[in-house]
Design a protein around this motif. Structure first.
Motif, PDB file in Angstrom:
ATOM      1  N   VAL A   1       0.832  -1.198   0.000  1.00 48.20           N
ATOM      2  CA  VAL A   1       0.000   0.000   0.000  1.00 48.20           C
ATOM      3  C   VAL A   1       0.868   1.250   0.000  1.00 48.20           C
ATOM      4  O   VAL A   1       2.032   1.241   0.424  1.00 48.20           O
ATOM      5  N   VAL A   2       0.264   2.335  -0.477  1.00 47.54           N
ATOM      6  CA  VAL A   2       0.847   3.671  -0.446  1.00 47.54           C
ATOM      7  C   VAL A   2      -0.151   4.583   0.262  1.00 47.54           C
ATOM      8  O   VAL A   2      -1.361   4.517  -0.008  1.00 47.54           O
ATOM      9  N   LEU A   3       0.328   5.427   1.173  1.00 45.11           N
ATOM     10  CA  LEU A   3      -0.535   6.301   1.950  1.00 45.11           C
ATOM     11  C   LEU A   3      -0.594   7.687   1.310  1.00 45.11           C
ATOM     12  O   LEU A   3       0.371   8.137   0.679  1.00 45.11           O
ATOM     13  N   VAL A   4      -1.704   8.371   1.523  1.00 45.55           N
ATOM     14  CA  VAL A   4      -1.855   9.741   1.035  1.00 45.55           C
ATOM     15  C   VAL A   4      -2.655  10.528   2.061  1.00 45.55           C
ATOM     16  O   VAL A   4      -3.648  10.037   2.607  1.00 45.55           O
ATOM     17  N   GLY A   5      -2.185  11.733   2.359  1.00 48.61           N
ATOM     18  CA  GLY A   5      -2.851  12.581   3.342  1.00 48.61           C
ATOM     19  C   GLY A   5      -2.816  14.034   2.928  1.00 48.61           C
ATOM     20  O   GLY A   5      -1.935  14.472   2.174  1.00 48.61           O
ATOM     21  N   VAL A   6      -3.769  14.811   3.429  1.00 47.87           N
ATOM     22  CA  VAL A   6      -3.873  16.248   3.162  1.00 47.87           C
ATOM     23  C   VAL A   6      -4.034  16.960   4.495  1.00 47.87           C
ATOM     24  O   VAL A   6      -4.785  16.505   5.369  1.00 47.87           O
TER      25      VAL A   6
ATOM     26  N   VAL B   1       3.361  -1.130   4.156  1.00 53.23           N
ATOM     27  CA  VAL B   1       3.379   0.258   3.720  1.00 53.23           C
ATOM     28  C   VAL B   1       4.699   0.523   2.998  1.00 53.23           C
ATOM     29  O   VAL B   1       5.774   0.376   3.575  1.00 53.23           O
ATOM     30  N   LEU B   2       4.612   0.907   1.728  1.00 53.44           N
ATOM     31  CA  LEU B   2       5.803   1.134   0.908  1.00 53.44           C
ATOM     32  C   LEU B   2       6.180   2.598   0.801  1.00 53.44           C
ATOM     33  O   LEU B   2       7.366   2.940   0.812  1.00 53.44           O
ATOM     34  N   ASP B   3       5.210   3.490   0.660  1.00 53.60           N
ATOM     35  CA  ASP B   3       5.519   4.898   0.454  1.00 53.60           C
ATOM     36  C   ASP B   3       4.251   5.705   0.693  1.00 53.60           C
ATOM     37  O   ASP B   3       3.237   5.151   1.123  1.00 53.60           O
ATOM     38  N   GLY B   4       4.320   7.003   0.427  1.00 51.89           N
ATOM     39  CA  GLY B   4       3.147   7.831   0.631  1.00 51.89           C
ATOM     40  C   GLY B   4       3.383   9.263   0.207  1.00 51.89           C
ATOM     41  O   GLY B   4       4.487   9.648  -0.177  1.00 51.89           O
TER      42      GLY B   4
END
Length: 505
Positions: A90-95, A122-125
């Motif tokens: 998975v790759v994470l994304v946040g704002v 978790v690989l990146d984000g």
């Protein structure tokens, strides 16, 4: 400029992907945050030991873990009997808006811990600073394309957003990144579905999942087609095949609503049994103590240390879902119950709060609330406010709240001064080392309500059952053996006082 990230080779030392994301964000903003916001403990400090019992449940749960590095794709049909599931990458994304980078970092690390608990790597984000999330793709168009490049570079198959996405945002972001997109709520619901064991817990989780799924149903092809009459309807079956013109997705929605109604009725059927148990304890004037707090704060470990309950303890988020009640005694012989409840987390989905309302009622009806906080967490103030917000929804009595900073063995004396400012009357304990447990027992005894009726009675020696009941449920101020019987000066409940009335001195 977009930074391309490549997975580490076998010989290289792996780098924590969340650290890589946050370091990239620091490079752009020049802001450093004190401490590392680890939601899961390091394995060296994770609890578990003689105080936690044999932990057979944890061994059973660990036996179901998936294995990394194994692919589900078949290279040869003869391998069909030897396929094994691989961990999801998975790759994470946040704002986050201006000035809230610290909260965004804590939330991102917590999301990484949630993903790991759910069975992913978790690989990146990506972290983006903007006043409001983009209404179309959650992140801006340029950041969405950067996210697509990162997903392709690291070979991820899922993107997790650190919020609850609208159905349109999820579809639009999937169109850009070309992989599955889920949100924080989906991950939490998945963890709950893995860890639910009792019938009531499974029903609560299923209801929450259906409430979340209902507005997010999607239809393709035949799912959007309508039934028709004549030779074109029902495969050209002709007469008798004319339908109401209802699409398959409408049928699915109706079935989900019907299932939700059945689950709500099933949960209502569970309520009388739980209420009867609480009423029985109140009838015998047995006080109750509820252990509430943030997930992974050490509530189950504290219950095991206080009662040797042997309930499941795991270094994972939401390891405990089903309420566990155990019996304990004060030093003067009074009996009370300790209840371990489900943990809380920031942005807890409202579907779960509603579905687990019957479980949370154990907190609302408790005489004393042990509010457990992880002392080693970088943002304990957020833990305190999050738990109190949820407990306020079930009308918990904060007048009998004891704040307990657990994992005191992991914090320095300077950090204790800071924590003391958050809750001046709080206690510092360690379920791992036993520090502060005696002080906590004494605080619980002082907070337990005294029985309502004060009596002075001479109980005949042939009514030893009454003397035993006073010892078990009452508070004895004085006891003396006389010729007529046993003299007792005690505080007891109304029911026991009525039985002692014929012998009142």
């Amino acid at each position: 400029m977009t930074e391309q990230t490549t997975p580490p080779s076998i010989d290289e030392s792996p780098v924590d992907p969340v650290d890589r994301v946050l370091s990239r964000a620091d490079a752009h903003r020049g802001v450093r945050v004190f401490g590392a916001a680890q939601a899961l403990q390091d394995s060296a400090t994770a609890y578990g030991g003689s105080a936690d019992g044999d932990q057979w449940d944890r061994e059973e749960r660990a036996a179901l873990r998936r294995v990394p590095g194994l692919s589900t794709e078949l290279e040869d049909v003869t391998e069909v009997e030897y396929r094994q599931l691989r961990l999801e990458n998975v790759v994470l994304v946040g704002v986050h808006p201006q000035g809230e980078q610290a909260d965004a970092e804590n939330s991102l690390r917590e999301l990484a811990a949630l993903a790991e608990t759910a069975g992913a790597v978790v690989l990146d984000g990506v972290l983006q600073r903007r006043p409001h999330p983009d209404p179309a793709t959650y992140v801006g168009r340029g950041k969405a394309q950067e996210l697509r490049d990162i997903v392709a570079a690291v070979g991820a198959d899922t993107v997790i957003a650190d919020t609850e996405l609208a159905p349109s945002q999820r579809r639009a972001l999937e169109d850009v990144v070309k992989v599955k997109v889920i949100d924080r709520t989906t991950v939490i619901l998945d963890i709950f579905s893995q860890h639910a064991k009792s019938r009531e817990g499974k029903a609560q989780v299923e209801l929450a999942q259906l409430e979340y799924l209902l507005p997010r149903l999607r239809g393709w092809g035949d799912s959007m087609s309508r039934q028709a009459g004549g030779q074109v309807g029902a495969g050209g079956a002709g007469m008798g095949s004319r339908g109401p013109g209802e699409t398959k997705i409408e049928l699915d929605r109706r079935r989900i609503r019907t299932k939700m109604a059945l689950l709500r009725k099933q949960l209502r059927d569970f309520a009388p049994a739980r209420a009867a148990k609480r009423a029985e304890r109140k009838r015998h004037t047995i006080p109750s103590v509820a252990i509430a707090g943030y997930t992974n704060a050490g509530k189950s470990s504290l219950l095991n240390r206080l009662t040797s309950a042997g309930v499941l303890v795991e270094n994972a988020l939401f390891a405990t879902l089903d309420a566990t009640v155990r019996r304990s005694e004060t030093t003067d012989g009074r009996v009370y119950t300790l209840t371990d409840t489900v943990g809380f987390v920031r942005n807890l989905p409202h579907q779960l709060v509603e579905a687990f309302r019957s479980t949370l009622e154990e907190v609302g009806d408790a005489d004393v609330i042990l509010h457990v906080v992880d002392a080693s967490h970088p943002d304990p103030a957020a833990q305190l406010s999050t738990v109190r917000d949820v407990m306020g929804d079930v009308d918990a009595d904060f007048g009998h709240e004891i704040v307990v900073f657990n994992k005191a063995d992991l914090v320095s004396p300077d950090d204790r001064l800071v924590l003391r400012g958050l809750a001046p009357s709080a206690l510092f304990v360690s379920s791992r080392t036993g520090e502060g447990i005696d002080e906590l027992r004494a605080a619980i005894e002082d907070a337990l309500p005294l029985p309502a009726v004060e009596v002075r009675a001479v109980v005949p020696y042939d009514r030893g059952d009454l003397v035993s009941a006073v010892h078990e449920t009452g508070l004895i101020m004085a006891q003396e053996h006389r010729e007529q019987g046993t003299f007792l000066h005690a505080h007891v409940g109304a029911r026991l006082a009525a039985e002692l009335a014929p012998y009142v001195a």
